[in-house]
Design an enzyme around this catalytic site. Sequence first.
Site, PDB file in Angstrom:
ATOM      1  N   ARG A  67       3.459   7.768   0.014  1.00 49.96           N
ATOM      2  CA  ARG A  67       4.179   9.041  -0.474  1.00 49.96           C
ATOM      3  C   ARG A  67       5.634   8.453  -1.618  1.00 49.96           C
ATOM      4  O   ARG A  67       5.728   9.359  -2.787  1.00 49.96           O
ATOM      5  CB  ARG A  67       4.498   9.515   0.175  1.00 49.96           C
ATOM      6  N   TYR A  79       4.150  18.841  11.397  1.00 47.26           N
ATOM      7  CA  TYR A  79       5.381  17.470  11.327  1.00 47.26           C
ATOM      8  C   TYR A  79       6.390  18.311  11.497  1.00 47.26           C
ATOM      9  O   TYR A  79       7.559  18.114  11.993  1.00 47.26           O
ATOM     10  CB  TYR A  79       5.334  16.774  10.631  1.00 47.26           C
ATOM     11  N   GLU A  89       0.500  -1.183  -0.140  1.00 46.79           N
ATOM     12  CA  GLU A  89      -0.410   0.128  -0.278  1.00 46.79           C
ATOM     13  C   GLU A  89       0.972   1.022   0.054  1.00 46.79           C
ATOM     14  O   GLU A  89       0.718   1.503   1.000  1.00 46.79           O
ATOM     15  CB  GLU A  89      -1.147  -0.269   1.495  1.00 46.79           C
ATOM     16  N   CYS A 134      -3.127  34.135   9.627  1.00 52.39           N
ATOM     17  CA  CYS A 134      -2.808  34.645  10.208  1.00 52.39           C
ATOM     18  C   CYS A 134      -2.745  33.502  11.235  1.00 52.39           C
ATOM     19  O   CYS A 134      -3.196  32.880  12.458  1.00 52.39           O
ATOM     20  CB  CYS A 134      -4.177  35.797  10.775  1.00 52.39           C
TER      21      CYS A 134
HETATM   22  N1  LLP Z   1      -0.620   1.666   4.317  1.00 47.56           N
HETATM   23  C1  LLP Z   1      -1.935   2.386   5.632  1.00 47.56           C
HETATM   24  C2  LLP Z   1      -2.556   1.596   6.061  1.00 47.56           C
HETATM   25  C3  LLP Z   1      -1.682   4.186   5.728  1.00 47.56           C
HETATM   26  O1  LLP Z   1      -1.682   4.521   7.153  1.00 47.56           O
HETATM   27  C4  LLP Z   1      -0.966   4.827   5.302  1.00 47.56           C
HETATM   28  C5  LLP Z   1       0.062   5.630   5.453  1.00 47.56           C
HETATM   29  C6  LLP Z   1      -0.060   4.128   4.049  1.00 47.56           C
HETATM   30  C7  LLP Z   1      -0.533   2.541   3.763  1.00 47.56           C
HETATM   31  C8  LLP Z   1       0.441   4.730   3.814  1.00 47.56           C
HETATM   32  O2  LLP Z   1       1.587   5.357   3.537  1.00 47.56           O
HETATM   33  P1  LLP Z   1       3.072   5.724   2.802  1.00 47.56           P
HETATM   34  O3  LLP Z   1       3.438   5.089   2.095  1.00 47.56           O
HETATM   35  O4  LLP Z   1       2.366   6.991   2.140  1.00 47.56           O
HETATM   36  O5  LLP Z   1       3.728   6.488   3.672  1.00 47.56           O
HETATM   37  N2  LLP Z   1       0.012  12.972   6.678  1.00 47.56           N
HETATM   38  C9  LLP Z   1       1.661  12.638   6.560  1.00 47.56           C
HETATM   39  C10 LLP Z   1       1.316  10.761   6.163  1.00 47.56           C
HETATM   40  C11 LLP Z   1       0.454  10.093   7.005  1.00 47.56           C
HETATM   41  C12 LLP Z   1       0.621   8.420   6.536  1.00 47.56           C
HETATM   42  C13 LLP Z   1      -0.488   7.599   7.145  1.00 47.56           C
HETATM   43  N3  LLP Z   1      -0.956   6.686   6.723  1.00 47.56           N
HETATM   44  C14 LLP Z   1       2.491  13.282   6.097  1.00 47.56           C
HETATM   45  O6  LLP Z   1       2.287  14.094   5.666  1.00 47.56           O
HETATM   46  O7  LLP Z   1       3.768  12.937   6.184  1.00 47.56           O
END
Ligand code: LLP
Length: 425
Positions: free
Chosen positions: A288, A328, A285, A354
């Site tokens: 990013r 973050y 899954e 603001c």
């Molecule tokens: N699968 C599940 C169950 C997840 O909760 C997430 C991300 C992913 C896959 C995908 O993860 P990735 O490959 O994108 O790392 N808003 C935060 C990141 C939150 C990620 C939440 N879950 C940021 O901007 O760094």
Amino acid sequence: MTAITTLPGQPHIAYAGDQLHVEGLRLSDLARVHGTPLFVYSKAAMLSALAAYQRGFAGRQAQICYAMKANSSLAILQVFADAGCGFDIVSGGELARVLAAGGDPAKVIFSGVGKTRHEMKQALQVGIGCFNVESEAELDVLSAVAVDLGKVAPVSLRVNPNVDPKTHPYISTGLKGNKFGIAHEDALRAYRHAASLPGLKVVGIDCHIGSQITDSTPYLDAMDRVLDLVADVESAGIPIHHIDFGGGLGINYNGDTPPEADALWAQLLAKLDARGYGQRQLMIEPGRSLVGNAGVCLTEVLYLKPGEQKNFCIVDAAMNDLPRPAMYQAFHQIVPVTPRSGDGKVYDVVGPVCESGDWIGRDRQLLVQAGDVLAVLSAGAYCMSMASNYNTRGRAAEILVDGTKAHLIRQRESAFDTFALEQLV
Ligand code: LLP
């Protein structure tokens, strides 16, 4: 000949001479035509990030489910659906987007700790591939909803392997203190319970330990923990058809050096093979790592405001467009689309919202004047999908670049759009 200077980790975003390009298009032209703030994405960059995973899984049974929370704009989903991806969703809203983009519901997996009955029903009706269930209570509710509909819900249990992904605490999800998944020690009981329920069919196991992970060790540790459980669950007579290792692979924001997807998977597959699970149906899954470095956010310098302690470079993008620094303390590189020559000054790059938390970059050396356009890099993931209307700011427009073609994939929101659903009493 024009000198080409690529940016680290972003081969499709490069200076040709003194003009920053995404694929074959000048960003200064796109900003002039479409205005700012403006998100610009490279289709080739997304497909080449996906290709690294596809190479890694060559010869295996594997389904890549793009974690669309990273960027859920319809045309982005379309790119991944056309390339054969499924989708990892976390809400009924995301499911509606997949369907609107032409995605295949059978390749959808539904994650998240708080699925509502309504969302479960919606997903069962369109026949999604699998529910990633995160608690025993959710098993009971899902079974009841499925029985009511005369259906059987395919389920995978998201287990919490208690592995430290060594990332920002807000984006680590596989530790005991996190709200996600079923604790490792409770997993066998939960599987037995799932297998006993009339509305469920156990099909898999999954884990996701966090995001922006830049080291392979936590993945290898989590894989060991998950495979131990697969062995236990199967010994209890419950077959596990697929194993889902989640997402989480990081990208280069500021000299970060995550492994390439194919190199990471070479290591992980070696472990799977060694433990005899190499021929299983695999799922991942990633979010990013498929889109993060495929996008930039263009923003115009509005004012330069020198100060005793800080110089501020006030731009027209803000925390509502780019929430990651405020949320973050995240670092995004900021570069001019048409650099000037000279040294410049050190600025905090801030938006018009603001709040003192409305900053995009701190202590950046920039040579800029009002009217210049800056590109905030690595803005393909978790920017537009997390954007808000705070301060009644319409959300930015989005462009998908394919070679020398610019497709407007989202119009700029007007002030009217932001209050169109409201009414006076
Ligand atoms: N699968 C599940 C169950 C997840 O909760 C997430 C991300 C992913 C896959 C995908 O993860 P990735 O490959 O994108 O790392 N808003 C935060 C990141 C939150 C990620 C939440 N879950 C940021 O901007 O760094």
